[in-house]
Design a protein around this motif. Structure first.
Motif, PDB file in Angstrom:
ATOM      1  N   LEU A   1       1.707  -9.144  -8.875  1.00  0.00           N
ATOM      2  CA  LEU A   1       0.784  -9.102 -10.047  1.00  0.00           C
ATOM      3  C   LEU A   1      -0.423  -9.936  -9.414  1.00  0.00           C
ATOM      4  O   LEU A   1      -1.453  -9.628  -9.881  1.00  0.00           O
ATOM      5  CB  LEU A   1       1.213  -9.870 -11.179  1.00  0.00           C
ATOM      6  N   THR A   2      -0.222 -11.048  -8.774  1.00  0.00           N
ATOM      7  CA  THR A   2      -1.433 -11.812  -8.295  1.00  0.00           C
ATOM      8  C   THR A   2      -2.313 -10.925  -7.131  1.00  0.00           C
ATOM      9  O   THR A   2      -3.546 -11.075  -7.233  1.00  0.00           O
ATOM     10  CB  THR A   2      -0.869 -12.918  -7.351  1.00  0.00           C
ATOM     11  N   ARG A   3      -1.589 -10.092  -6.486  1.00  0.00           N
ATOM     12  CA  ARG A   3      -2.317  -9.157  -5.518  1.00  0.00           C
ATOM     13  C   ARG A   3      -3.139  -8.205  -6.065  1.00  0.00           C
ATOM     14  O   ARG A   3      -4.334  -7.906  -5.919  1.00  0.00           O
ATOM     15  CB  ARG A   3      -1.429  -8.690  -4.434  1.00  0.00           C
ATOM     16  N   GLN A   4      -2.586  -7.760  -7.417  1.00  0.00           N
ATOM     17  CA  GLN A   4      -3.369  -6.716  -8.007  1.00  0.00           C
ATOM     18  C   GLN A   4      -4.427  -7.427  -8.860  1.00  0.00           C
ATOM     19  O   GLN A   4      -5.525  -6.814  -8.976  1.00  0.00           O
ATOM     20  CB  GLN A   4      -2.200  -6.030  -9.147  1.00  0.00           C
ATOM     21  N   ILE A   5      -4.534  -8.647  -9.284  1.00  0.00           N
ATOM     22  CA  ILE A   5      -5.531  -9.363  -9.852  1.00  0.00           C
ATOM     23  C   ILE A   5      -6.570  -9.654  -8.883  1.00  0.00           C
ATOM     24  O   ILE A   5      -7.893  -9.598  -9.248  1.00  0.00           O
ATOM     25  CB  ILE A   5      -4.970 -10.530 -10.680  1.00  0.00           C
ATOM     26  N   ALA A   6      -6.414  -9.914  -7.739  1.00  0.00           N
ATOM     27  CA  ALA A   6      -7.240  -9.950  -6.567  1.00  0.00           C
ATOM     28  C   ALA A   6      -7.994  -9.029  -6.111  1.00  0.00           C
ATOM     29  O   ALA A   6      -9.141  -8.970  -5.896  1.00  0.00           O
ATOM     30  CB  ALA A   6      -6.500 -10.744  -5.361  1.00  0.00           C
ATOM     31  N   LYS A   7      -7.326  -7.762  -6.260  1.00  0.00           N
ATOM     32  CA  LYS A   7      -8.051  -6.610  -6.197  1.00  0.00           C
ATOM     33  C   LYS A   7      -9.240  -6.420  -7.111  1.00  0.00           C
ATOM     34  O   LYS A   7     -10.097  -5.320  -6.867  1.00  0.00           O
ATOM     35  CB  LYS A   7      -7.311  -5.323  -6.218  1.00  0.00           C
TER      36      LYS A   7
ATOM     37  N   SER B   1       9.817 -13.797  -7.754  1.00  0.00           N
ATOM     38  CA  SER B   1       8.764 -14.005  -6.769  1.00  0.00           C
ATOM     39  C   SER B   1       8.117 -12.799  -6.536  1.00  0.00           C
ATOM     40  O   SER B   1       6.808 -12.630  -6.210  1.00  0.00           O
ATOM     41  CB  SER B   1       9.699 -14.545  -5.427  1.00  0.00           C
ATOM     42  N   ARG B   2       8.560 -11.800  -6.344  1.00  0.00           N
ATOM     43  CA  ARG B   2       8.015 -10.309  -6.068  1.00  0.00           C
ATOM     44  C   ARG B   2       7.267 -10.085  -7.256  1.00  0.00           C
ATOM     45  O   ARG B   2       5.983  -9.393  -6.784  1.00  0.00           O
ATOM     46  CB  ARG B   2       9.169  -9.356  -5.767  1.00  0.00           C
ATOM     47  N   LYS B   3       7.573  -9.980  -8.156  1.00  0.00           N
ATOM     48  CA  LYS B   3       6.596  -9.759  -9.317  1.00  0.00           C
ATOM     49  C   LYS B   3       5.307 -10.500  -9.297  1.00  0.00           C
ATOM     50  O   LYS B   3       4.347  -9.961  -9.604  1.00  0.00           O
ATOM     51  CB  LYS B   3       7.482 -10.040 -10.764  1.00  0.00           C
ATOM     52  N   VAL B   4       5.377 -11.809  -9.185  1.00  0.00           N
ATOM     53  CA  VAL B   4       4.359 -12.760  -9.394  1.00  0.00           C
ATOM     54  C   VAL B   4       3.384 -12.366  -7.981  1.00  0.00           C
ATOM     55  O   VAL B   4       2.425 -12.366  -8.300  1.00  0.00           O
ATOM     56  CB  VAL B   4       4.916 -14.439  -8.966  1.00  0.00           C
ATOM     57  N   SER B   5       3.966 -12.166  -6.922  1.00  0.00           N
ATOM     58  CA  SER B   5       3.134 -11.675  -5.699  1.00  0.00           C
ATOM     59  C   SER B   5       2.562 -10.516  -6.029  1.00  0.00           C
ATOM     60  O   SER B   5       1.099 -10.649  -5.797  1.00  0.00           O
ATOM     61  CB  SER B   5       4.188 -11.695  -4.715  1.00  0.00           C
TER      62      SER B   5
END
Length: 87
Positions: A79-85, A73-77
């Motif tokens: 990575l998703t946050r980095q993509i959003a940036k 869950s932490r990895k998904v979160s």
């Protein structure tokens, strides 16, 4: 060394499960690595496409106890946050 028949069978089962789990862990890490490389290169479209493959791989690995569910869950979160940036 295992002495009883059931202990010998258990060691064979463990060896088979270990091989399967190593393969699944390797595939999961490869999927995550593709996302990270796309993020590093700044290619948002490639990162989103790679994430669509990596997220299910992470969740499946957590369901099969290859990694802890909070770890996945932490990895998904993250990575998703980095993509959003990358916008």
């Amino acid at each position: 060394m295992a002495n009883t028949t059931s202990a010998k069978k258990a060691t064979r089962k463990i060896a088979r499960r270990t091989a399967v789990n190593k393969s699944r862990r390797t595939q999961m890490r490869g999927a995550v690595r593709q996302v990270e490389e796309a993020i590093k290169s700044g290619d948002r479209a490639a990162a989103v496409k790679a994430m669509a493959h990596a997220e299910p791989a992470l969740i499946r690995a957590a369901q099969r106890n290859i990694v802890h569910k909070n770890n996945a869950s932490r990895k998904v979160s993250r990575l998703t946050r980095q993509i959003a940036k990358l916008k």
